[in-house]
Design a protein around this motif. Structure first.
Motif, mmCIF file in Angstrom:
data_model
loop_
_atom_site.group_PDB
_atom_site.id
_atom_site.type_symbol
_atom_site.label_atom_id
_atom_site.label_comp_id
_atom_site.label_asym_id
_atom_site.label_seq_id
_atom_site.Cartn_x
_atom_site.Cartn_y
_atom_site.Cartn_z
ATOM 1 N N ASP A 170 -1.322 15.702 -0.833
ATOM 2 C CA ASP A 170 -0.987 14.705 0.172
ATOM 3 C C ASP A 170 -1.033 13.312 -0.450
ATOM 4 N N ALA A 171 -0.827 12.283 0.340
ATOM 5 C CA ALA A 171 -0.758 10.916 -0.180
ATOM 6 C C ALA A 171 -2.101 10.438 -0.721
ATOM 7 N N LYS A 172 -3.176 11.136 -0.368
ATOM 8 C CA LYS A 172 -4.509 10.774 -0.872
ATOM 9 C C LYS A 172 -4.900 11.573 -2.105
ATOM 10 N N GLY A 173 -3.983 12.445 -2.568
ATOM 11 C CA GLY A 173 -4.250 13.198 -3.784
ATOM 12 C C GLY A 173 -5.047 14.470 -3.579
ATOM 13 N N ARG A 174 -5.149 14.938 -2.333
ATOM 14 C CA ARG A 174 -5.888 16.177 -2.058
ATOM 15 C C ARG A 174 -4.910 17.332 -1.807
ATOM 16 N N SER A 207 0.831 -1.212 0.000
ATOM 17 C CA SER A 207 0.000 0.000 0.000
ATOM 18 C C SER A 207 0.860 1.255 0.000
ATOM 19 N N ASP A 257 1.911 10.837 8.052
ATOM 20 C CA ASP A 257 2.130 10.310 6.711
ATOM 21 C C ASP A 257 2.893 8.989 6.785
ATOM 22 N N TYR A 314 -2.642 19.996 -0.227
ATOM 23 C CA TYR A 314 -2.007 19.932 1.085
ATOM 24 C C TYR A 314 -1.350 21.264 1.456
ATOM 25 N N THR A 341 1.499 5.076 -2.906
ATOM 26 C CA THR A 341 1.350 6.500 -2.628
ATOM 27 C C THR A 341 2.673 7.246 -2.491
#
Length: 523
Positions: A447-451, A85, A311, A453, A89
């Motif tokens: 960020d690692a979720k693509g939003r 996982s 993170d 930051y 990311t």
């Protein structure tokens, strides 16, 4: 007949006596054998118990030594539940393993060839800093540091002990050569982490700002405290008392848990001669914080900055970096430069845009997150790249300021690090100073979720051209092709709207900017 009967009786009696005697002897033998076997088994049990006890003592000692070590670099494995996982990311730099220091190495120092080794390590090129030699020095320094760290934890006097004193002298000579700026704060690199309370590692934000950055630093601190409601302590670093005026210091220190420091009071001037970007990695060393968020004075977060400590890439490696824009493909200098001084590299290098001639930029150093208890040695290599001669003669001639010196420094020392996988995005609105079909604005990082930051460039559309125009908090776009002049992403297939909460954060920053204009001090 009677005599025969008596004879048979005697014979039977004899046989019986013999049988009983043999049975008795056999019984005694068996009992003795059982007793001896029992004693042997007891001895085995005792031996096993001693071994187990010794193993437990050894393990307790190992754990104790580990707890006393000043730098514990992460050991990254290729297997485990975390990696599948995490690698979706983040880009993780798995370092090449450096050979450990051994007694054979110590013996080499006593041989004639040892003088050649010293000459190669401790002489300096007259005309230009040699990064290949510097990499050799840094890696040997790391090897010796890791060799002595557990020995010092055991309170062994390595300076006088016959087994260690020669290698210790080599270590100290290297340390002085590489980091002449340690005095007056530290007698050795070993003191850097141990001087902080290891049982209570601290987290905080570091911002470098002189008079020229005060305008931005004031607004950044206000944003952290008022809008994001973050209580993380903040340390601001200027070069000296002339770099940031007393009046400006007073305004900055009026915020809760915010202090201003002079880097020259902590870091020696020899080999540093601070100016501009070079201050940044040294400020991370100087701070009292163990876990450090370094942010430029013109950086703004959409979320509380302490969320970076959650993170997964940071948790795994102790160092979190962010990619810059993809700009100027066909740039070969990066790969050629790395190839000239790195004898081995991490697993990540050959996958970078630098290595594939796709971009002149790799890292954006507006935000850098480092845990010094794990990655101090990599940070020291970054400092070395930002020394006076190093930056003037080599580093800044190959890269734009300090940006690439973080990940390249970690490569020189082979210290693990992680990049959030996404490259820089753009924050703004369709057609704001560019093509109506493209999002134009400021460089932003996800960020690692693509939003969204954080971004740098303050809250202006272009702080160098239009300080009367704020960012339009409407959309963000992701892509690899940039209109450099207008700061727009060419691709139009990955345009996203900001959430209502993200828009509210942006608007709050604009209002804060208006409120703070009364504190803009000219001198």
């Amino acid at each position: 007949m009677h005599r025969v009967s008596i004879h048979h009786q005697k014979k039977a009696l004899y046989i019986t006596v013999v049988f009983l005697t043999l049975s008795s002897l056999l019984f005694v033998y068996r009992q003795t054998n059982i007793r001896q076997q029992h004693e042997v088994n007891q001895l085995k049990v005792l031996e096993e118990a001693k071994k187990l006890d010794q193993m437990q003592q050894d393990e307790q000692q190992r754990v104790w030594i580990e707890s006393k070590r000043t730098v514990k670099e992460p050991v990254l494995g290729s297997y485990g539940s975390i990696w599948p996982s995490l690698l979706q990311t983040h880009d993780i730099a798995f370092p090449s393993k450096l050979p450990a220091w051994t007694e054979a190495d110590s013996q080499l120092l006593h041989m004639a060839i040892g003088e050649s080794v010293r000459a190669n390590l401790f002489t300096v090129q007259e005309n230009k800093i040699d990064f290949r030699q510097m990499t050799t020095q840094l890696r040997l320094f790391k090897t010796l540091y890791q060799y002595f760290d557990p020995l010092l934890a055991l309170s062994i006097n390595v300076e006088t002990n016959a087994t260690y004193k020669e290698a210790w002298h080599l270590y100290k000579t290297l340390e002085t050569q590489l980091f002449p700026w340690l005095e007056p704060t530290w007698k050795s690199v070993f003191e850097m982490n141990s001087r902080q309370n290891a049982s209570k590692p601290t987290r905080g934000i570091v911002i470098c700002a002189g008079n020229g950055q005060y305008h931005y630093a004031l607004r950044a601190v206000q944003a952290i405290r008022k809008t994001l409601k973050s209580s993380l302590p903040i340390e601001l670093y200027a070069i000296d008392e002339y770099d940031l005026s007393p009046a400006k210091r007073a305004v900055l220190e009026s915020f809760d848990d915010t202090t201003v420091h002079n880097i020259k009071d902590i870091i020696g001037n020899e080999g540093t001669e601070f100016g501009g970007w070079s201050l940044k990695p040294y400020a991370m060393v100087a701070t009292k914080f163990t876990e450090v968020i370094l942010m430029d004075a013109d950086v703004y977060f959409f979320k509380p900055p302490e969320t970076v400590f959650e993170d997964d890439g940071y948790i795994a490696t102790g160092a979190l970096f962010f990619y810059d824009r993809t700009l100027f493909d066909g740039w070969t200098i990066g790969k050629e430069w790395l190839s000239s001084f790195l004898p081995s590299m991490s697993s990540l290098v050959r996958h970078t845009r630098w290595w594939k001639f796709e971009s002149a930029h790799e890292q954006e150093s507006g935000v850098v997150v480092i845990d010094k208890s794990r990655t101090l040695l990599g940070l020291l290599a970054t400092c070395k790249m930002n020394g006076k001669r190093e930056r003037d003669e080599v580093s800044y001639k190959h890269v734009h300021g300090d940006k690439e010196t973080f990940w390249v420094g970690f490569e020189m020392m082979q210290t693990p690090y992680a990049f959030v996988k996404s490259h820089a995005a753009v924050l703004g609105a369709l057609g704001d100073g560019g093509d109506e079909n493209k999002v134009c604005g400021v460089i932003m990082h996800l960020d690692a979720k693509g939003r969204p930051y954080w971004w740098n460039g303050a809250i202006y559309r272009d702080k160098n051209r239009w300080q009367d125009r704020y960012i339009k908090f409407k959309s963000f776009a992701i892509g690899e092709s940039w209109d450099f002049e207008n700061s727009c992403i060419e691709e139009t297939d990955k345009i996203h709207a900001l959430t209502e909460e993200e828009v509210e954060v942006g608007e709050a920053y604009i209002q804060n900017n208006e409120d703070l204009k009364q504190f803009d001090i000219v001198n």
